[in-house]
Design a protein around this motif. Structure first.
Motif, PDB file in Angstrom:
ATOM      1  N   SER A 124       0.816  -1.202   0.000  1.00  0.00           N
ATOM      2  CA  SER A 124       0.000   0.000   0.000  1.00  0.00           C
ATOM      3  C   SER A 124       0.857   1.263   0.000  1.00  0.00           C
ATOM      4  CB  SER A 124      -0.915  -0.023   1.231  1.00  0.00           C
ATOM      5  OG  SER A 124      -1.596   1.206   1.364  1.00  0.00           O
ATOM      6  N   ILE A 125       1.863   1.290   0.846  1.00  0.00           N
ATOM      7  CA  ILE A 125       2.686   2.490   0.985  1.00  0.00           C
ATOM      8  C   ILE A 125       3.493   2.765  -0.279  1.00  0.00           C
ATOM      9  CG2 ILE A 125       4.691   3.424   2.193  1.00  0.00           C
ATOM     10  CD1 ILE A 125       3.577   2.044   4.724  1.00  0.00           C
ATOM     11  N   THR A 126       4.111   1.734  -0.836  1.00  0.00           N
ATOM     12  CA  THR A 126       4.928   1.952  -2.038  1.00  0.00           C
ATOM     13  C   THR A 126       4.075   2.422  -3.214  1.00  0.00           C
ATOM     14  OG1 THR A 126       4.777  -0.429  -2.496  1.00  0.00           O
ATOM     15  CG2 THR A 126       6.780   0.368  -1.408  1.00  0.00           C
ATOM     16  N   LEU A 127       2.887   1.847  -3.383  1.00  0.00           N
ATOM     17  CA  LEU A 127       2.016   2.278  -4.473  1.00  0.00           C
ATOM     18  C   LEU A 127       1.536   3.713  -4.258  1.00  0.00           C
ATOM     19  CD1 LEU A 127      -0.161  -0.911  -5.125  1.00  0.00           C
ATOM     20  CD2 LEU A 127       1.700  -0.018  -6.535  1.00  0.00           C
ATOM     21  N   THR A 128       1.206   4.047  -3.033  1.00  0.00           N
ATOM     22  CA  THR A 128       0.748   5.399  -2.734  1.00  0.00           C
ATOM     23  C   THR A 128       1.847   6.420  -3.021  1.00  0.00           C
ATOM     24  OG1 THR A 128      -0.746   4.570  -1.021  1.00  0.00           O
ATOM     25  CG2 THR A 128      -0.181   6.895  -0.929  1.00  0.00           C
ATOM     26  N   ARG A 129       3.088   6.049  -2.767  1.00  0.00           N
ATOM     27  CA  ARG A 129       4.214   6.951  -3.019  1.00  0.00           C
ATOM     28  C   ARG A 129       4.661   6.944  -4.469  1.00  0.00           C
ATOM     29  NH1 ARG A 129       8.772   6.782   1.660  1.00  0.00           N
ATOM     30  NH2 ARG A 129       9.766   8.045   0.033  1.00  0.00           N
ATOM     31  N   GLY A 130       4.013   6.134  -5.300  1.00  0.00           N
ATOM     32  CA  GLY A 130       4.386   6.068  -6.707  1.00  0.00           C
ATOM     33  C   GLY A 130       5.649   5.289  -6.960  1.00  0.00           C
ATOM     34  N   LEU A 131       6.025   4.417  -6.022  1.00  0.00           N
ATOM     35  CA  LEU A 131       7.234   3.615  -6.170  1.00  0.00           C
ATOM     36  C   LEU A 131       6.914   2.243  -6.745  1.00  0.00           C
ATOM     37  CD1 LEU A 131       8.923   4.391  -2.726  1.00  0.00           C
ATOM     38  CD2 LEU A 131       9.591   5.305  -4.955  1.00  0.00           C
ATOM     39  N   ASN A 132       7.888   1.683  -7.410  1.00  0.00           N
ATOM     40  CA  ASN A 132       7.781   0.310  -7.882  1.00  0.00           C
ATOM     41  C   ASN A 132       7.864  -0.600  -6.655  1.00  0.00           C
ATOM     42  OD1 ASN A 132       8.134  -2.250  -8.964  1.00  0.00           O
ATOM     43  ND2 ASN A 132      10.070  -1.786  -9.990  1.00  0.00           N
ATOM     44  N   PRO A 133       6.790  -1.312  -6.315  1.00  0.00           N
ATOM     45  CA  PRO A 133       6.800  -2.082  -5.063  1.00  0.00           C
ATOM     46  C   PRO A 133       7.675  -3.335  -5.098  1.00  0.00           C
ATOM     47  CG  PRO A 133       4.757  -2.450  -6.263  1.00  0.00           C
ATOM     48  CD  PRO A 133       5.498  -1.378  -7.009  1.00  0.00           C
ATOM     49  N   ILE A 134       8.010  -3.820  -6.300  1.00  0.00           N
ATOM     50  CA  ILE A 134       8.661  -5.127  -6.396  1.00  0.00           C
ATOM     51  C   ILE A 134      10.025  -5.179  -5.698  1.00  0.00           C
ATOM     52  CG2 ILE A 134       9.664  -6.801  -8.012  1.00  0.00           C
ATOM     53  CD1 ILE A 134       7.304  -6.277  -9.853  1.00  0.00           C
ATOM     54  N   PRO A 135      10.951  -4.239  -5.940  1.00  0.00           N
ATOM     55  CA  PRO A 135      12.239  -4.365  -5.241  1.00  0.00           C
ATOM     56  C   PRO A 135      12.099  -4.285  -3.730  1.00  0.00           C
ATOM     57  CG  PRO A 135      12.070  -2.251  -6.367  1.00  0.00           C
ATOM     58  CD  PRO A 135      10.961  -3.102  -6.879  1.00  0.00           C
ATOM     59  N   PHE A 136      11.144  -3.531  -3.239  1.00  0.00           N
ATOM     60  CA  PHE A 136      10.954  -3.399  -1.793  1.00  0.00           C
ATOM     61  C   PHE A 136      10.362  -4.678  -1.199  1.00  0.00           C
ATOM     62  CE2 PHE A 136      10.808   0.836  -3.658  1.00  0.00           C
ATOM     63  CZ  PHE A 136      11.782   1.478  -2.908  1.00  0.00           C
ATOM     64  N   LEU A 137       9.410  -5.277  -1.912  1.00  0.00           N
ATOM     65  CA  LEU A 137       8.842  -6.540  -1.433  1.00  0.00           C
ATOM     66  C   LEU A 137       9.882  -7.659  -1.479  1.00  0.00           C
ATOM     67  CD1 LEU A 137       5.245  -6.516  -2.964  1.00  0.00           C
ATOM     68  CD2 LEU A 137       5.938  -6.011  -0.623  1.00  0.00           C
ATOM     69  N   LEU A 138      10.662  -7.698  -2.557  1.00  0.00           N
ATOM     70  CA  LEU A 138      11.711  -8.714  -2.653  1.00  0.00           C
ATOM     71  C   LEU A 138      12.762  -8.508  -1.564  1.00  0.00           C
ATOM     72  CD1 LEU A 138      12.287  -8.950  -6.523  1.00  0.00           C
ATOM     73  CD2 LEU A 138      11.072 -10.565  -5.050  1.00  0.00           C
ATOM     74  N   GLY A 139      13.167  -7.267  -1.355  1.00  0.00           N
ATOM     75  CA  GLY A 139      14.155  -6.991  -0.324  1.00  0.00           C
ATOM     76  C   GLY A 139      13.655  -7.389   1.050  1.00  0.00           C
TER      77      GLY A 139
END
Length: 417
Positions: A124-139
């Motif tokens: 939710s947070i990464t999408l709201t900030r306009g970030l690509n969520p995949i690297p953060f979820l993988l990390g």
């Protein structure tokens, strides 16, 4: 004997694939059905099945799940995820902070529970900030698996190995914590390099701001209760202290902590127990029984003799590291450790062997999604919120991470032995 082998193989096919091909029978269902079938057909007696269940590991895991659930219902995980996600820092630095938080929490509060609680909020947070969520979820996923290798209480497979090898909390930690800690920056280096210039969200990853708003609405925050969080933190610290400084059995320490937190005037025990992963407990019970029935055929002993003839010995830490690295990506890290657990008693290098199991199963499970429960959770919860992590993308990032971490583990095991 043939029937036992067939049932065993079918159960472990389900462990690897995620379900029994052709049937809507998932991993937990397959383990339960396999255990029941073996008992019903007389290939293992009810008494032998009961004796096969490692109640110490299950009790320890259940107690720790209850303790971790106290943090869930108190809103701690939600608060932590939103705090990290709200930091106004660059994407690479945000990734680094998330890796440290994910790895640190997983070492203390069991990785699967941490991942379940925090993944939806991070999406939710990464999408709201306009970030690509995949690297953060993988990390976050990779850090949960690597960080969990640091302690007995970091993951179910660590608990199983520690009980089989009769390792103390500090004995386990002194041989696994340092490589687990050093593995976290390796995760950051790989992901920061792979996703350079790809930090921003694109429409296919969630549909822009609308997807971010939808994800935010789909994951309402859990109100943060400072008093309940403090209570859970105090109980956790006391438990860790008891693990380190007392001879009280690990299972009883965890159950005592769980009992204290369940007796609560502000939060119902039902709400806390809802966050206990009963399916994982049932899966482990089923596998204990299936593995015991298989051991009674003496086929595993023959296979071990064959492995020994080519230089792979379960009592040798480097051999165990290699075996864990392969098995964890074939059937998952928990089942992999359960397969070798019956053959660990009386090991000459118990602490080094424990490190090999924890590091091998924890580090290699980042290669494929189904290598760990954490990987499955991140992929499924990401999908539920409109973020698809494909098998190829997971492996493309996870393979170099795992290889670097495993190289670190090899050097560490050589140092220990």
């Amino acid at each position: 004997m043939v029937t036992t082998i067939v049932i065993f193989l079918l159960v472990y096919v389900a462990m690897g694939v995620g379900h029994l091909p052709g049937f809507k029978l998932d991993r937990t269902g397959a383990a339960a059905v396999g255990a029941m079938a073996l008992m019903a057909l007389g290939y293992i007696s009810p008494q032998d099945a009961w004796n096969a269940i490692d109640y110490k590991t299950l009790g320890l895991l259940f107690g720790l799940m209850v303790v971790s659930s106290a943090f869930v219902v108190a809103g701690f995980y939600d608060k932590a995820a939103r705090w990290v996600g709200g930091l106004r820092v660059s994407p690479p630095l945000l990734l680094g902070i998330l890796i440290v938080v994910g790895g640190g929490l997983s070492a203390i509060l069991t990785n699967d529970v941490v991942v379940v609680a925090m993944t939806p909020v991070l999406v939710s947070i990464t999408l709201t900030r306009g970030l690509n969520p995949i690297p953060f979820l993988l990390g976050f996923c990779f850090a949960a698996n690597v960080g969990a290798a640091a302690t007995i209480i970091g993951s179910p497979q660590n608990m199983i190995a520690a009980e089989a090898l009769e390792l103390s909390f500090m004995g386990f930690m002194k041989v696994s914590a340092l490589p687990a800690l050093l593995g976290l920056p390796l995760i950051w280096l790989v992901l920061a390099f792979m996703y350079r210039g790809k930090w921003q969200q694109v429409p296919s990853q969630g549909g822009g701001a609308q997807a971010g708003s939808a994800a935010q609405a789909a994951t309402p925050g859990i109100p943060f209760d400072r008093v309940e969080t403090l209570k859970a933190a105090v109980v956790t610290l006391v438990m860790v202290g008891a693990f380190v400084f007392s001879d009280w059995p690990h299972m009883l320490i965890a159950l005592a902590g769980a009992a204290i937190l369940l007796v609560n005037r502000g939060i119902s025990s039902k709400n806390m127990l809802e966050h206990v992963d009963g399916e994982l407990l049932l899966l482990l019970i089923g596998l204990f029984i299936v593995n015991q029935a298989m051991a009674a055929t003496n086929l595993p002993q023959h296979l071990l003799a064959e492995l020994s003839s080519i230089g792979l010995h379960l009592q040798d830490p480097l051999s165990m590291l290699a075996i864990m690295a392969v098995l964890s990506d074939l059937v998952g890290n928990n089942p992999a450790v359960m397969l070798v657990a019956p053959f660990l008693h009386g090991a000459a290098h118990a602490e080094a062997l424990g490190a090999a199991i924890a590091l091998g199963s924890g580090f290699s499970s980042n290669i494929v999604i189904f290598g760990s429960i954490a990987g499955i959770i991140v992929a499924e919860q990401g999908q539920a919120h409109g973020v698809k992590i494909s098998f190829a993308e997971f492996t493309r990032a996870g393979l170099p991470v795992s290889l670097l971490c495993l190289l670190l583990a090899v050097l560490w095991i050589l140092y220990l032995t």
